[in-house]
Design an enzyme around this catalytic site. Structure first.
Site, PDB file in Angstrom:
ATOM      1  N   LYS A 288      -3.582  11.655   7.513  1.00 42.98           N
ATOM      2  CA  LYS A 288      -2.923  10.365   7.296  1.00 42.98           C
ATOM      3  C   LYS A 288      -1.716  10.246   8.219  1.00 42.98           C
ATOM      4  O   LYS A 288      -0.855  11.122   8.261  1.00 42.98           O
ATOM      5  CB  LYS A 288      -2.452  10.219   5.849  1.00 42.98           C
TER       6      LYS A 288
ATOM      7  N   ASP B 121      -1.935   4.509   7.610  1.00 40.65           N
ATOM      8  CA  ASP B 121      -1.376   3.922   6.381  1.00 40.65           C
ATOM      9  C   ASP B 121      -0.171   3.035   6.728  1.00 40.65           C
ATOM     10  O   ASP B 121       0.970   3.438   6.557  1.00 40.65           O
ATOM     11  CB  ASP B 121      -0.975   5.060   5.434  1.00 40.65           C
TER      12      ASP B 121
ATOM     13  N   LYS C  60      -0.028  -0.218   5.560  1.00 41.97           N
ATOM     14  CA  LYS C  60       0.112  -1.194   4.452  1.00 41.97           C
ATOM     15  C   LYS C  60       0.333  -2.611   4.980  1.00 41.97           C
ATOM     16  O   LYS C  60       1.356  -3.250   4.732  1.00 41.97           O
ATOM     17  CB  LYS C  60       1.230  -0.781   3.497  1.00 41.97           C
TER      18      LYS C  60
ATOM     19  N   ASP D  51       0.566  -9.629   5.850  1.00 43.87           N
ATOM     20  CA  ASP D  51       1.072 -10.705   6.708  1.00 43.87           C
ATOM     21  C   ASP D  51       0.099 -11.870   6.604  1.00 43.87           C
ATOM     22  O   ASP D  51      -0.835 -11.822   5.798  1.00 43.87           O
ATOM     23  CB  ASP D  51       1.208 -10.186   8.150  1.00 43.87           C
TER      24      ASP D  51
ATOM     25  N   THR E 206       3.780   2.533  -6.378  1.00 42.21           N
ATOM     26  CA  THR E 206       4.139   3.316  -7.569  1.00 42.21           C
ATOM     27  C   THR E 206       5.658   3.452  -7.719  1.00 42.21           C
ATOM     28  O   THR E 206       6.141   3.934  -8.723  1.00 42.21           O
ATOM     29  CB  THR E 206       3.494   4.714  -7.529  1.00 42.21           C
TER      30      THR E 206
ATOM     31  N   ARG F 270       3.032  17.736   0.910  1.00 42.04           N
ATOM     32  CA  ARG F 270       3.876  18.928   0.796  1.00 42.04           C
ATOM     33  C   ARG F 270       3.196  20.201   0.301  1.00 42.04           C
ATOM     34  O   ARG F 270       3.527  21.278   0.814  1.00 42.04           O
ATOM     35  CB  ARG F 270       5.116  18.593  -0.051  1.00 42.04           C
TER      36      ARG F 270
END
Ligand code: C5P
Length: 230
Positions: free
Chosen positions: A31, A58, A60, A63, A118, A209
Site C-alpha cells: 500500500k 490509497d 481516497k 472530488d 474510523t 507496524r
C-alpha cells in the site's frame, strides 16, 4: 484466498524500496498512501511495480466525477492494482471511478470505497449533518459504493461480517487494524487477528507496524500469512 498488503508508511522512495527488498518473496502487495505519494510521486509506484509487486494506491479520491474519472485513469496508467475513493463523493463520482477503471480491461485497477473514516465518531458525524447511527451510515455508504460499480469497500475488522452479508460474496473487503495474536495494538482501537479477519470474510488485510517494526520483518510477514492460511 485473502491477500496480505503491507503498508509502506515511510516518507521516501528509498525507504520504500528497502522495505520491498527486505521482505522479498514474503510479500507481493504493497500500500502506498498519501504520505509516500506526496513525497515521492508516481515514480515510487513504478519502483515498487519493478520489483514485480502489486500496488494499492490509497489516495481516497473525493472530488467531482470528471476529476475522479481522470485521476483513476492516471492511476490505471501507472499500473496500480487497487485504489480508494470516498463513498461520500456520491453516486455519479463512484460510477465515474468504476467506469474509468473498466477502460483498462482485465488488468483494470480495482476500486474500493472508504465509508466513514474510523477517526470519526458519532459527534463528528453530527457536525457534518449526519444524524443516523454510525453503523447505519457505514452500511448505507457501503451499499451505495457497490451498487454503483465499486469493487468493494475498506472496513474495520468489526464491520467485516455485517458487510460481507450486506454486500454479497463478490465484494472486496479491505481491512486494516489487523494484529497477530498477542501483538502490540498501538493506536488501533478496533483490531482482529489475521485468522479472524479472514474467517469473517476479509479479502485483503492491510498491515503496517507489526511487520515494519518487527525485528525480523520477513518472518513477521510469513507468520501473518500462515495465520491467514495464505
Ligand atoms: O501500522 P498499522 O498496521 O496500524 O497500519 C495500518 C495501515 O492501514 C496504515 O497505513 C493506516 O493508515 C491504514 N488505516 C488504518 N485504519 C483505518 C484506515 C486505514 O490503520 N481505519
Amino acid at each position: 484466498m485473502a491477500e496480505l498488503i503491507v503498508a509502506l508508511d515511510v516518507s521516501t522512495a528509498a525507504e520504500a524500496e528497502a522495505v520491498v527488498a527486505r521482505l522479498g518473496s514474503a510479500v507481493s502487495f504493497y500500500k502506498i498512501g498519501l504520505e509516500l505519494f506526496a513525497a515521492a510521486g508516481p515514480e515510487v509506484v513504478a519502483r515498487v511495480k519493478k520489483h514485480g509487486k502489486h500496488v494499492f494506491l490509497d489516495l481516497k479520491l473525493h472530488d467531482i466525477p470528471r476529476t475522479v474519472e481522470r485521476a483513476v485513469k492516471s492511476c490505471g496508467a501507472l499500473g496500480v492494482d487497487l485504489l480508494t475513493i470516498h463513498s461520500a463523493g456520491g453516486k455519479a463520482m463512484i460510477r465515474a471511478a468504476a467506469d474509468a477503471a473498466a477502460t483498462f480491461g482485465a488488468n483494470r485497477p480495482r476500486v474500493v470505497a472508504v465509508t466513514c473514516l474510523t477517526s470519526l465518531d458519532q459527534a463528528d458525524l453530527a457536525d457534518i449533518g449526519v444524524t443516523r447511527a454510525m453503523v447505519e451510515q457505514v452500511a448505507a455508504l457501503g451499499s451505495l459504493a457497490v451498487g454503483n460499480g465499486a469493487d468493494g469497500i475498506v472496513c474495520s475488522p468489526q464491520e467485516v461480517v455485517a458487510m460481507r452479508r450486506r454486500l454479497g460474496p463478490q465484494a472486496l473487503l479491505v481491512t486494516p487494524g489487523v494484529r497477530p495474536a498477542g501483538a502490540d495494538v498501538g493506536d488501533q482501537k478496533r483490531v482482529a487477528t489475521p485468522a479472524q479477519a479472514v474467517r469473517d470474510g476479509a479479502t485483503h488485510l492491510v498491515v503496517g507496524r507489526p511487520i515494519l517494526e518487527a525485528t525480523d520483518p520477513r518472518a513477521a510477514a510469513a507468520a501473518i500469512r500462515a495465520e491467514m492460511g495464505a
